[in-house]
Design an enzyme around this catalytic site. Structure first.
Site, PDB file in Angstrom:
ATOM      1  N   ASP A 172      -3.253 -18.063  -0.031  1.00 50.96           N
ATOM      2  CA  ASP A 172      -4.264 -18.658  -0.619  1.00 50.96           C
ATOM      3  C   ASP A 172      -4.981 -19.723   0.139  1.00 50.96           C
ATOM      4  O   ASP A 172      -6.191 -19.992   0.095  1.00 50.96           O
ATOM      5  CB  ASP A 172      -3.643 -19.194  -1.756  1.00 50.96           C
ATOM      6  N   LYS A 204       3.105 -15.226   2.035  1.00 49.95           N
ATOM      7  CA  LYS A 204       3.192 -16.039   0.563  1.00 49.95           C
ATOM      8  C   LYS A 204       4.862 -16.104   0.522  1.00 49.95           C
ATOM      9  O   LYS A 204       5.295 -15.855  -0.578  1.00 49.95           O
ATOM     10  CB  LYS A 204       2.588 -15.094  -0.493  1.00 49.95           C
ATOM     11  N   ASP A 217     -12.366  -8.729   4.761  1.00 49.97           N
ATOM     12  CA  ASP A 217     -13.603  -9.032   3.872  1.00 49.97           C
ATOM     13  C   ASP A 217     -14.199 -10.235   3.801  1.00 49.97           C
ATOM     14  O   ASP A 217     -15.450 -10.459   4.023  1.00 49.97           O
ATOM     15  CB  ASP A 217     -13.444  -8.527   2.551  1.00 49.97           C
ATOM     16  N   TYR A 265       0.769  -1.146  -0.128  1.00 50.32           N
ATOM     17  CA  TYR A 265      -0.020  -0.162  -0.033  1.00 50.32           C
ATOM     18  C   TYR A 265       1.044   1.349  -0.086  1.00 50.32           C
ATOM     19  O   TYR A 265       0.286   2.274  -0.482  1.00 50.32           O
ATOM     20  CB  TYR A 265      -0.865   0.133   1.120  1.00 50.32           C
ATOM     21  N   ASP A 299      -6.469  -6.873   4.168  1.00 49.27           N
ATOM     22  CA  ASP A 299      -7.552  -6.162   3.543  1.00 49.27           C
ATOM     23  C   ASP A 299      -8.597  -7.108   2.831  1.00 49.27           C
ATOM     24  O   ASP A 299      -9.705  -7.295   2.937  1.00 49.27           O
ATOM     25  CB  ASP A 299      -7.114  -5.223   2.368  1.00 49.27           C
TER      26      ASP A 299
HETATM   27  C1  IPM Z   1     -10.310  -1.109   4.068  1.00 52.81           C
HETATM   28  C2  IPM Z   1     -10.571  -0.637   2.679  1.00 52.81           C
HETATM   29  C3  IPM Z   1      -9.456   0.531   2.657  1.00 52.81           C
HETATM   30  C4  IPM Z   1      -8.219  -0.368   2.354  1.00 52.81           C
HETATM   31  C5  IPM Z   1      -9.657   1.282   1.141  1.00 52.81           C
HETATM   32  C6  IPM Z   1     -10.994   2.093   1.320  1.00 52.81           C
HETATM   33  C7  IPM Z   1      -8.721   2.192   0.842  1.00 52.81           C
HETATM   34  O1  IPM Z   1     -11.055  -1.467   2.054  1.00 52.81           O
HETATM   35  O2  IPM Z   1     -10.231  -0.294   5.006  1.00 52.81           O
HETATM   36  O3  IPM Z   1     -10.413  -2.543   4.355  1.00 52.81           O
HETATM   37  O4  IPM Z   1      -7.954  -0.978   1.232  1.00 52.81           O
HETATM   38  O5  IPM Z   1      -7.651  -0.716   3.462  1.00 52.81           O
HETATM   39 MG    MG Z   2     -10.921  -3.411   2.697  1.00 51.06          MG
END
Ligand code: IPM
Ligand code: MG
Length: 358
Positions: free
Chosen positions: A224, A192, A252, A141, A248
């Site tokens: 993975d 990884k 999710d 990032y 990240d």
């Molecule tokens: C998160 C989001 C952010 C990230 C974005 C909005 C930049 O997806 O906080 O997980 O990638 O960290």
């Molecule tokens: Mg995110």
């Protein structure tokens, strides 16, 4: 002296969900003796519209001066064509790096009432309680060099750099080991290492840290496989620690185990314990303004703020209990709705949780 909170609702559904979190805070101030002073500011697309920048120096200074920052979400389709340096997401990344918030804690906990709201079978997810520790100010990032360059043959080439220094790996590793010590004493480091030298170093540093935490069982997993294991048998995990980008993605993925990404809060902490608190979901432009977004991730972020930055674990517990009570009452926003439950909007959910504080 009252603690200072900077509230940054941001874009999309940010203002709607933040309004509900503010109701909860107002109630805690009025009836539970919470001593805080709330300030408001802009970040993301709304800041770009007002000041031509997704994060102004002034907002960053105000964030540094606050005891905690409470953030909604950033981003929206109308800003996607902007230069990357001006996009809403840069505002969020600027806060994370500007405040040195390297440790991102993302708990994925299943409220038992939502076992049937998950897309996975109830027996796979019931009792789920995972803590993902995501490195937040390094990795791909932020790595340099980055950009899009023109090759000799005229073709464009995009490039980013995955970098971690030993000290960066060590400090997030220590947070993860200490987190595991306070929980189930199992830590899975995700990398990884079979392909990327940078994460081979990651694995090496994690392994050497383990000597300082003999009570924690450390395992390693390739990312993975970790993604697969999260949907195959998620309860095998207690604490997971991983890089910025892997965290990240995996967070999710883990969120869906709990019924909806709208449920999950997060805390981002720096070395001095100062924190920023935000739901892990984004600005959801497709449902913004419709009054249907789930405010629970933001309200639970307030609970994390009370626990980690304001020294009020009891009030944090009150919020978690209020969320549970409202779920018991059968109230559900659209994202966690199942046929036999009562569908409510953002406001009604926020008000019900505020009322359930007792
Ligand atoms: C998160 C989001 C952010 C990230 C974005 C909005 C930049 O997806 O906080 O997980 O990638 O960290
Ligand atoms: Mg995110």
């Amino acid at each position: 002296m009252s603690k200072k909170i900077l509230v940054l609702p941001g874009d999309g559904i940010g203002p709607e969900i933040m309004a509900q979190a503010l109701k909860v805070l107002a109630r805690l101030q009025r009836d539970f003796g919470l001593d805080i002073a709330i300030e408001h500011g802009l970040v993301g697309g709304v800041s770009y519209e007002a000041y031509g920048s997704p994060l102004t120096d002034e907002t960053l200074l105000r964030a540094r001066a606050a005891d905690a920052v409470l953030l909604g979400a950033v981003g929206g389709t109308q800003w996607e064509a902007l230069d990357i340096s001006l996009r809403p997401e840069k505002g969020l990344l600027g806060l994370r790096s500007g405040l040195g918030l390297f440790a991102n804690l993302r708990p994925a906990v299943l409220y038992p009432q939502l076992a049937s709201a998950s897309t996975l079978k109830p027996e796979v997810v019931s009792g789920l309680d995972i803590m993902i520790v995501r490195e937040l100010t390094g990795g791909i990032y932020f790595g340099q060099p980055r950009g899009v360059r023109r090759l000799a043959n005229g073709e464009r080439q995009g490039f980013n750099t995955l970098v971690y220094s030993e000290s960066e790996i060590e400090r997030i590793g220590r947070v993860a080991f200490e987190t595991a010590q306070k929980r189930g004493k199992r830590l899975c480091s995700v990398d990884k290492a079979n392909v990327l030298e940078c994460t081979e170093l990651w694995r090496e540093v994690m392994t050497s840290l383990a000597h300082d935490y003999p009570d924690v069982a450390l395992t390693h997993m390739y990312v993975d496989n970790a993604a697969m294991q999260l949907v195959r048998a998620p309860k095998q995990f207690d604490v997971m620690v991983t890089t910025n980008m892997f965290g990240d993605i995996l967070s999710d993925c883990a969120s869906m185990l709990t019924g909806s990404i709208g449920m999950l809060p997060s805390a981002s902490l720096n070395a001095s314990g100062q924190g920023m608190y935000e739901p892990i979901h984004g600005s959801a432009p497709d449902i913004a303004g419709k009054g249907i977004a789930n405010p629970i991730g933001t309200i639970l972020s307030v609970a994390m703020m009370l626990k980690y930055s304001l020294g009020e674990p009891r009030l944090a517990g009150c919020i978690e209990q209020a969320v549970s009570t409202v779920l018991d009452q059968g109230l559900r926003t659209a994202d966690i709705h199942t046929p036999d439950m009562r569908r409510v909007g953002t406001e009604e959910m926020g008000e019900a949780i505020t009322a359930a504080l007792g």
